[in-house]
Write a protein that holds these residues in place. Structure first.
Motif, PDB file in Angstrom:
ATOM      1  N   THR A 131      15.719  74.923  11.713  1.00 21.42           N
ATOM      2  CA  THR A 131      14.314  74.905  11.930  1.00 21.42           C
ATOM      3  C   THR A 131      14.067  73.591  11.625  1.00 21.42           C
ATOM      4  O   THR A 131      14.385  72.728  11.166  1.00 21.42           O
ATOM      5  N   ASP A 132      12.560  73.159  11.887  1.00 23.45           N
ATOM      6  CA  ASP A 132      12.038  72.152  11.774  1.00 23.45           C
ATOM      7  C   ASP A 132      11.819  71.737  10.162  1.00 23.45           C
ATOM      8  O   ASP A 132      11.673  70.206   9.779  1.00 23.45           O
ATOM      9  N   VAL A 133      11.563  72.605   9.357  1.00 22.19           N
ATOM     10  CA  VAL A 133      11.496  72.560   7.742  1.00 22.19           C
ATOM     11  C   VAL A 133      12.389  73.328   7.179  1.00 22.19           C
ATOM     12  O   VAL A 133      13.207  74.161   7.698  1.00 22.19           O
ATOM     13  N   ILE A 134      12.517  73.034   5.846  1.00 19.88           N
ATOM     14  CA  ILE A 134      13.364  73.402   4.898  1.00 19.88           C
ATOM     15  C   ILE A 134      12.108  73.649   3.617  1.00 19.88           C
ATOM     16  O   ILE A 134      11.631  72.946   3.120  1.00 19.88           O
ATOM     17  N   TRP A 135      12.312  74.964   3.052  1.00 20.27           N
ATOM     18  CA  TRP A 135      11.416  75.197   2.200  1.00 20.27           C
ATOM     19  C   TRP A 135      12.313  75.576   0.811  1.00 20.27           C
ATOM     20  O   TRP A 135      13.357  76.026   0.754  1.00 20.27           O
ATOM     21  N   LEU A 136      11.609  75.248  -0.506  1.00 21.69           N
ATOM     22  CA  LEU A 136      12.321  75.776  -1.696  1.00 21.69           C
ATOM     23  C   LEU A 136      11.269  76.031  -2.644  1.00 21.69           C
ATOM     24  O   LEU A 136      10.148  75.604  -2.393  1.00 21.69           O
ATOM     25  N   GLY A 137      11.614  76.631  -3.763  1.00 14.87           N
ATOM     26  CA  GLY A 137      10.601  77.144  -4.657  1.00 14.87           C
ATOM     27  C   GLY A 137      11.182  76.526  -6.033  1.00 14.87           C
ATOM     28  O   GLY A 137      12.669  76.848  -6.045  1.00 14.87           O
ATOM     29  N   TYR A 138      10.527  76.236  -7.148  1.00 17.79           N
ATOM     30  CA  TYR A 138      10.938  76.067  -8.386  1.00 17.79           C
ATOM     31  C   TYR A 138       9.814  76.174  -9.422  1.00 17.79           C
ATOM     32  O   TYR A 138       8.515  76.019  -9.340  1.00 17.79           O
ATOM     33  N   GLN A 139      10.276  76.290 -10.777  1.00 15.32           N
ATOM     34  CA  GLN A 139       9.447  76.659 -11.814  1.00 15.32           C
ATOM     35  C   GLN A 139       8.765  75.195 -11.984  1.00 15.32           C
ATOM     36  O   GLN A 139       9.076  74.146 -11.924  1.00 15.32           O
ATOM     37  N   PRO A 140       7.278  75.542 -11.963  1.00 11.10           N
ATOM     38  CA  PRO A 140       6.283  74.222 -12.000  1.00 11.10           C
ATOM     39  C   PRO A 140       6.765  73.254 -13.270  1.00 11.10           C
ATOM     40  O   PRO A 140       6.397  72.196 -13.238  1.00 11.10           O
ATOM     41  N   ASP A 141       7.220  73.767 -14.351  1.00 10.35           N
ATOM     42  CA  ASP A 141       7.628  73.047 -15.502  1.00 10.35           C
ATOM     43  C   ASP A 141       9.049  72.562 -15.415  1.00 10.35           C
ATOM     44  O   ASP A 141       9.475  71.889 -16.439  1.00 10.35           O
ATOM     45  N   ASN A 142       9.619  72.709 -14.253  1.00  5.90           N
ATOM     46  CA  ASN A 142      10.871  72.046 -14.197  1.00  5.90           C
ATOM     47  C   ASN A 142      10.912  70.803 -13.793  1.00  5.90           C
ATOM     48  O   ASN A 142      11.045  70.417 -12.366  1.00  5.90           O
ATOM     49  N   GLU A 143      10.712  69.750 -14.590  1.00  7.91           N
ATOM     50  CA  GLU A 143      10.348  68.525 -14.103  1.00  7.91           C
ATOM     51  C   GLU A 143      11.592  67.718 -13.577  1.00  7.91           C
ATOM     52  O   GLU A 143      11.343  66.822 -12.629  1.00  7.91           O
ATOM     53  N   GLU A 175       6.302  80.156  -8.521  1.00  6.19           N
ATOM     54  CA  GLU A 175       7.000  79.018  -8.258  1.00  6.19           C
ATOM     55  C   GLU A 175       6.128  77.961  -7.347  1.00  6.19           C
ATOM     56  O   GLU A 175       5.265  78.348  -6.670  1.00  6.19           O
ATOM     57  N   MET A 176       6.442  76.707  -7.641  1.00  4.19           N
ATOM     58  CA  MET A 176       6.036  75.556  -6.963  1.00  4.19           C
ATOM     59  C   MET A 176       6.520  75.555  -5.536  1.00  4.19           C
ATOM     60  O   MET A 176       7.702  75.599  -5.702  1.00  4.19           O
ATOM     61  N   LEU A 177       5.957  75.650  -4.572  1.00  3.03           N
ATOM     62  CA  LEU A 177       6.605  75.559  -3.194  1.00  3.03           C
ATOM     63  C   LEU A 177       6.708  74.181  -2.529  1.00  3.03           C
ATOM     64  O   LEU A 177       5.528  73.362  -2.808  1.00  3.03           O
ATOM     65  N   ALA A 178       7.677  73.777  -1.977  1.00  5.60           N
ATOM     66  CA  ALA A 178       8.046  72.365  -1.746  1.00  5.60           C
ATOM     67  C   ALA A 178       8.307  72.659  -0.263  1.00  5.60           C
ATOM     68  O   ALA A 178       9.712  73.538  -0.125  1.00  5.60           O
ATOM     69  N   LYS A 179       8.242  71.590   0.744  1.00  3.32           N
ATOM     70  CA  LYS A 179       8.658  71.456   2.227  1.00  3.32           C
ATOM     71  C   LYS A 179       9.266  70.365   2.453  1.00  3.32           C
ATOM     72  O   LYS A 179       8.750  69.154   2.313  1.00  3.32           O
ATOM     73  N   TYR A 180      10.235  70.383   3.254  1.00  4.96           N
ATOM     74  CA  TYR A 180      11.061  69.133   3.670  1.00  4.96           C
ATOM     75  C   TYR A 180      11.009  69.286   5.309  1.00  4.96           C
ATOM     76  O   TYR A 180      11.069  70.345   5.796  1.00  4.96           O
ATOM     77  N   SER A 181      10.430  68.120   5.886  1.00  6.93           N
ATOM     78  CA  SER A 181      10.105  68.035   7.288  1.00  6.93           C
ATOM     79  C   SER A 181      11.411  67.042   7.983  1.00  6.93           C
ATOM     80  O   SER A 181      11.414  66.294   7.469  1.00  6.93           O
ATOM     81  N   PHE A 182      11.894  67.737   8.987  1.00  6.93           N
ATOM     82  CA  PHE A 182      12.963  66.804   9.592  1.00  6.93           C
ATOM     83  C   PHE A 182      12.400  65.851  10.366  1.00  6.93           C
ATOM     84  O   PHE A 182      13.012  64.899  10.787  1.00  6.93           O
ATOM     85  N   ARG A 183      11.074  65.851  10.910  1.00  2.00           N
ATOM     86  CA  ARG A 183      10.630  64.860  11.595  1.00  2.00           C
ATOM     87  C   ARG A 183      10.054  63.597  11.085  1.00  2.00           C
ATOM     88  O   ARG A 183      10.063  63.634   9.857  1.00  2.00           O
TER      89      ARG A 183
END
Length: 146
Positions: free
Chosen positions: A105-117, A138-146
């Protein structure tokens, strides 16, 4: 030299022995749980992370059945091997693995605990952008291949 290898009869027991630092244990499910989960969710791919011939980490990723995007569900480097740049090298390989797949897909998602610095810094350094807190906290974060 960091590499990703399949998890099979020869290394699964070693994978379940890998542990995060004690203060990180609440941030991630055990590798044993993740390996078991992957057997009931065939869309999830599990990989062992090696430095040369030494097993140092674990990852699980796959296409989410709800949104159709790739997600990195688990990512860990054993406590003995953290702080050496292995996490960044391994994450780069996971991103490349996903990009090389026919169903990418054009993106990858992941989630992590907000206090996991430590996770926040690693993922930001790889180009993941925080997108907000999920209902599960969870904090959601997105990686875009573009």
């Amino acid at each position: 030299m960091i590499s990703l290898k399949s998890i099979d009869q020869s290394n699964w027991e070693d994978c379940i022995q890998l542990k995060p630092k004690q203060e990180q244990e609440g941030f991630i499910a055990s590798n044993l749980y993740s390996i078991a989960e992957s057997k009931f969710s065939p869309h999830m791919k599990i990989k062992a992370i090696y430095c040369g011939e030494m097993l140092i980490g674990f990852a699980m990723f796959g296409i989410d059945l709800d949104d159709g995007n790739y997600w990195i569900y688990r990512f860990m480097i054993d406590e003995q091997f953290q702080g050496r740049g292995h996490g960044k090298s391994a994450m780069k390989l996971i991103i490349e693995d996903i990009w090389s797949r026919d169903d990418r897909t054009d993106v990858i998602w992941l989630g992590y605990q907000p206090d996991n610095e430590q996770a926040r810094k690693l993922y930001a350094s790889m180009g993941f952008e925080e997108k907000g807190i999920a209902p599960r906290g969870e904090m959601l974060a997105k990686y875009s291949f573009r």
